[in-house]
Design an enzyme around this catalytic site. Structure first.
Site, mmCIF file in Angstrom:
data_model
loop_
_atom_site.group_PDB
_atom_site.id
_atom_site.type_symbol
_atom_site.label_atom_id
_atom_site.label_comp_id
_atom_site.label_asym_id
_atom_site.label_seq_id
_atom_site.Cartn_x
_atom_site.Cartn_y
_atom_site.Cartn_z
ATOM 1 N N ALA A 45 0.865 -1.181 0.000
ATOM 2 C CA ALA A 45 0.000 0.000 0.000
ATOM 3 C C ALA A 45 0.899 1.228 0.000
ATOM 4 O O ALA A 45 1.822 1.329 0.816
ATOM 5 C CB ALA A 45 -0.911 0.013 1.230
ATOM 6 N N GLU A 46 0.656 2.151 -0.924
ATOM 7 C CA GLU A 46 1.600 3.238 -1.149
ATOM 8 C C GLU A 46 1.758 4.184 0.039
ATOM 9 O O GLU A 46 2.746 4.903 0.136
ATOM 10 C CB GLU A 46 1.197 4.044 -2.389
#
Length: 219
Positions: A45-46
């Site tokens: 997840a960025e």
């Protein structure tokens, strides 16, 4: 079948065992629910998480443990949490094997536009980390509905909206078809159940050729 579920299932079929993958907002995140049996993928997840697990029950959700879309997540054993700057650096470094992004438009050159639309004379919203993902990932998959609400093609000869990434998309998955991006032309590989070649021709602006192995989507 709900077209969004169809897209998510087909996207999941692109995942290979042992890959490190980023899934963008919306439909891409749903792909993790449909991984083929025996395929294990580490999801990123960025906002700063490697090792994202399944979505928790509402009673077990924690406000400080989310993905980049602010959806609650769980962490798998061995997961790592980091600051946003470190996460963005990892995204640009080339360590991700695959990125799946939702899109507003894609074109036959492999360009993708997924961050800006014009409303009341202003561009909205912001680009987020998608540009970093397009730059740093070898395999970028775009997933989107084939047409907009008025029935106009979103698979174009050339994107009209501001680009997120240039010549980066390798595969396009829609509710009607799967294309690979070739040399200035798309290669039609698969059709959705109940969708004919003529249907695809009628709703696709981009130039494409039909692969010798053209077949129904493998779901």
């Amino acid at each position: 079948m709900d077209p969004r579920i169809l897209i998510a299932k087909r996207v999941a079929g692109e995942m290979k065992d042992g890959q490190l993958a980023n899934l963008g907002f919306g439909m891409p995140t749903q792909a993790s629910n449909y991984l083929p049996e025996g395929v294990k993928v580490m999801f990123h997840a960025e906002n700063g998480v490697f090792g994202v697990g399944p979505k928790p029950k509402a009673s077990a959700a924690q406000a400080d443990m989310t993905n980049a879309g602010s959806e609650p997540v769980t962490l798998l054993p061995g997961a790592a949490i980091m600051d946003l700057a470190t996460s963005l650096g990892a995204m640009r470094s080339g360590i991700l094997d695959i990125t799946v992004l939702g899109a507003l438009e894609v074109d036959q050159l492999g360009n993708i536009a997924n961050w800006a639309v014009q409303r009341n004379g202003k561009w909205w919203p912001g680009i987020g980390g998608a540009m970093d993902l397009c730059y740093g990932t070898e395999q970028v998959i775009a997933c989107l509905m084939h047409t907009d609400k008025s029935g106009e093609s979103k698979i174009l000869k050339k994107c009209t909206l501001p680009l997120t990434g240039k010549s980066c998309v390798k595969t396009i998955i829609t509710d009607k078809a799967v294309f690979d991006v070739g040399e200035n032309v798309l290669i039609l590989k698969e059709h959705a159940p109940g969708v004919t070649l003529q249907d695809i021709e009628a709703c696709t602006e981009a130039d494409f050729i039909v692969a010798d192995t053209f077949c129904e989507m493998k779901l």
